[in-house]
Design a protein around this motif. Structure first.
Motif, PDB file in Angstrom:
ATOM      1  N   ALA A  48      41.026  34.525  50.545  1.00 27.69           N
ATOM      2  CA  ALA A  48      41.352  35.159  49.239  1.00 27.69           C
ATOM      3  C   ALA A  48      42.954  35.461  48.993  1.00 27.69           C
ATOM      4  CB  ALA A  48      40.563  36.648  49.121  1.00 27.69           C
ATOM      5  N   ASP A  49      43.804  35.305  50.027  1.00 31.97           N
ATOM      6  CA  ASP A  49      44.944  35.284  50.012  1.00 31.97           C
ATOM      7  C   ASP A  49      45.700  34.095  49.377  1.00 31.97           C
ATOM      8  OD1 ASP A  49      44.897  37.735  51.214  1.00 31.97           O
ATOM      9  OD2 ASP A  49      44.995  37.097  53.020  1.00 31.97           O
ATOM     10  N   ASP A  60      51.701  36.235  35.778  1.00 21.44           N
ATOM     11  CA  ASP A  60      51.335  36.988  37.004  1.00 21.44           C
ATOM     12  C   ASP A  60      50.156  37.827  36.794  1.00 21.44           C
ATOM     13  OD1 ASP A  60      53.707  35.907  38.351  1.00 21.44           O
ATOM     14  OD2 ASP A  60      55.030  37.804  37.865  1.00 21.44           O
ATOM     15  N   ASN A  61      49.927  38.361  35.388  1.00 16.19           N
ATOM     16  CA  ASN A  61      48.989  39.200  34.961  1.00 16.19           C
ATOM     17  C   ASN A  61      47.723  38.582  35.360  1.00 16.19           C
ATOM     18  OD1 ASN A  61      50.607  41.234  34.110  1.00 16.19           O
ATOM     19  ND2 ASN A  61      50.472  40.560  31.799  1.00 16.19           N
ATOM     20  N   MET A  62      47.396  37.299  34.944  1.00 13.98           N
ATOM     21  CA  MET A  62      46.361  36.595  35.308  1.00 13.98           C
ATOM     22  C   MET A  62      46.012  36.342  36.815  1.00 13.98           C
ATOM     23  SD  MET A  62      44.792  33.000  33.757  1.00 13.98           S
ATOM     24  CE  MET A  62      44.857  33.844  32.048  1.00 13.98           C
ATOM     25  N   ARG A  63      46.993  35.934  37.383  1.00 12.47           N
ATOM     26  CA  ARG A  63      47.139  35.916  39.081  1.00 12.47           C
ATOM     27  C   ARG A  63      46.679  37.365  39.626  1.00 12.47           C
ATOM     28  NH1 ARG A  63      50.960  32.286  37.991  1.00 12.47           N
ATOM     29  NH2 ARG A  63      52.760  33.635  38.647  1.00 12.47           N
ATOM     30  N   ALA A  64      46.899  38.380  39.065  1.00 13.68           N
ATOM     31  CA  ALA A  64      46.836  39.658  39.745  1.00 13.68           C
ATOM     32  C   ALA A  64      45.240  40.054  39.297  1.00 13.68           C
ATOM     33  CB  ALA A  64      47.511  40.825  38.861  1.00 13.68           C
ATOM     34  N   ILE A  65      44.871  39.570  38.267  1.00 15.76           N
ATOM     35  CA  ILE A  65      43.325  39.827  38.096  1.00 15.76           C
ATOM     36  C   ILE A  65      42.430  38.821  38.793  1.00 15.76           C
ATOM     37  CG2 ILE A  65      41.508  39.633  36.268  1.00 15.76           C
ATOM     38  CD1 ILE A  65      43.334  40.207  34.011  1.00 15.76           C
ATOM     39  N   TYR A  66      42.777  37.639  39.318  1.00 11.82           N
ATOM     40  CA  TYR A  66      42.139  36.827  40.293  1.00 11.82           C
ATOM     41  C   TYR A  66      42.115  37.398  41.483  1.00 11.82           C
ATOM     42  CZ  TYR A  66      40.228  32.934  37.526  1.00 11.82           C
ATOM     43  OH  TYR A  66      39.684  32.011  36.605  1.00 11.82           O
ATOM     44  N   LEU A  67      43.343  37.899  42.045  1.00  7.91           N
ATOM     45  CA  LEU A  67      43.300  38.671  43.381  1.00  7.91           C
ATOM     46  C   LEU A  67      42.411  39.822  43.281  1.00  7.91           C
ATOM     47  CD1 LEU A  67      47.343  38.223  44.095  1.00  7.91           C
ATOM     48  CD2 LEU A  67      45.270  37.242  45.174  1.00  7.91           C
ATOM     49  N   ALA A 127      38.428  46.423  38.369  1.00  9.85           N
ATOM     50  CA  ALA A 127      39.146  46.742  39.338  1.00  9.85           C
ATOM     51  C   ALA A 127      39.942  48.211  39.258  1.00  9.85           C
ATOM     52  CB  ALA A 127      40.298  45.576  39.477  1.00  9.85           C
ATOM     53  N   VAL A 128      40.309  48.654  38.213  1.00  6.61           N
ATOM     54  CA  VAL A 128      41.049  49.837  37.754  1.00  6.61           C
ATOM     55  C   VAL A 128      40.142  50.949  38.167  1.00  6.61           C
ATOM     56  CG1 VAL A 128      42.336  51.326  36.125  1.00  6.61           C
ATOM     57  CG2 VAL A 128      42.698  48.783  36.430  1.00  6.61           C
ATOM     58  N   MET A 129      39.115  50.733  37.643  1.00 11.49           N
ATOM     59  CA  MET A 129      37.895  51.950  37.681  1.00 11.49           C
ATOM     60  C   MET A 129      37.725  52.190  39.410  1.00 11.49           C
ATOM     61  SD  MET A 129      35.763  51.909  34.329  1.00 11.49           S
ATOM     62  CE  MET A 129      34.990  53.550  34.782  1.00 11.49           C
ATOM     63  N   THR A 130      37.850  50.990  39.970  1.00 12.41           N
ATOM     64  CA  THR A 130      37.297  51.066  41.554  1.00 12.41           C
ATOM     65  C   THR A 130      38.502  51.737  42.089  1.00 12.41           C
ATOM     66  OG1 THR A 130      35.897  49.062  41.301  1.00 12.41           O
ATOM     67  CG2 THR A 130      36.594  49.376  43.517  1.00 12.41           C
ATOM     68  N   GLU A 131      39.538  51.204  41.660  1.00  8.86           N
ATOM     69  CA  GLU A 131      40.862  51.807  42.575  1.00  8.86           C
ATOM     70  C   GLU A 131      40.971  53.259  42.389  1.00  8.86           C
ATOM     71  OE1 GLU A 131      43.562  49.947  44.376  1.00  8.86           O
ATOM     72  OE2 GLU A 131      42.465  48.056  44.324  1.00  8.86           O
ATOM     73  N   GLU A 132      40.473  53.821  41.361  1.00  6.24           N
ATOM     74  CA  GLU A 132      40.521  55.364  40.753  1.00  6.24           C
ATOM     75  C   GLU A 132      39.388  55.859  41.519  1.00  6.24           C
ATOM     76  OE1 GLU A 132      42.079  54.872  36.429  1.00  6.24           O
ATOM     77  OE2 GLU A 132      40.338  55.112  36.439  1.00  6.24           O
ATOM     78  N   GLY A 133      38.524  55.150  42.246  1.00  5.32           N
ATOM     79  CA  GLY A 133      37.292  55.926  42.930  1.00  5.32           C
ATOM     80  C   GLY A 133      35.997  56.202  42.212  1.00  5.32           C
ATOM     81  N   LYS A 134      35.952  55.344  41.017  1.00  8.51           N
ATOM     82  CA  LYS A 134      34.603  55.433  40.124  1.00  8.51           C
ATOM     83  C   LYS A 134      33.638  54.641  40.913  1.00  8.51           C
ATOM     84  CE  LYS A 134      36.888  57.358  36.843  1.00  8.51           C
ATOM     85  NZ  LYS A 134      36.694  58.810  36.738  1.00  8.51           N
ATOM     86  N   SER A 135      32.499  55.179  40.851  1.00  4.91           N
ATOM     87  CA  SER A 135      31.049  54.357  41.330  1.00  4.91           C
ATOM     88  C   SER A 135      30.908  53.121  40.471  1.00  4.91           C
ATOM     89  CB  SER A 135      30.154  55.164  41.487  1.00  4.91           C
ATOM     90  OG  SER A 135      29.478  55.504  40.202  1.00  4.91           O
TER      91      SER A 135
END
Length: 162
Positions: A48-49, A60-67, A127-135
């Protein structure tokens, strides 16, 4: 990464009409690149790296979403996509718009997400919601409510926890 993804979700001004990876990159990676039956370009990398070459000319935004899709693959696999890819490409979840297959560390990336704003928005929001701790249940509720009207039928993605 959280702030970067939040900015992506807020702006969503990514140029979605980008073409698939350039021919030179595809030829140099031809051992690991193929075209799926639905026309999507798929490329296998060792982990994945290592992003696929079809992202070399993307921002960079698109690459960030793929990562982020790779990092949060378990949650994205529980989120439907509402772009019509369930019918047109046989996708089962939003994850398939970015990752076709995982085998150990190896990932077969899919370029579908490079051409679809709906796919990118769902992945970035997840991804954002997961990072915020949402289920996964909370994220799924938001995704379903947001895209239930005016979008294509969702992929046949089981509800989280089912």
């Amino acid at each position: 990464m959280k702030k970067q993804l939040s900015a992506i979700v807020l702006t969503m001004a990514i140029p979605f009409a980008a073409a698939c990876g350039n021919d030179d990159a595809a030829q140099s990676h031809e051992d690991h690149t193929h075209t799926a039956e639905n026309g999507d370009l798929q490329e296998m990398t060792a982990s994945a790296d290592t992003l696929p070459s079809f992202l070399d000319d993307k921002d960079d935004n698109m690459r960030a979403i793929y990562l982020a899709a790779a990092k949060h693959a378990d949650v994205l696999d529980q989120m439907p996509c509402y772009c019509g890819c369930g019918e047109s490409a046989g996708h089962k979840s939003n994850l398939n718009c970015f990752i076709a297959e995982r085998s150990g560390d190896e990932i077969t990336w899919d370029d579908h997400g490079t051409r679809c704003g709906v796919c990118l928005e769902i992945a970035a929001t997840t991804a954002v919601m997961t990072e915020e701790g949402k289920s996964p249940e909370e994220i799924r509720t938001l995704i379903d409510n947001t895209y239930s009207e005016g979008y294509a039928e969702p992929t046949p993605t089981p509800l989280p926890g089912v």
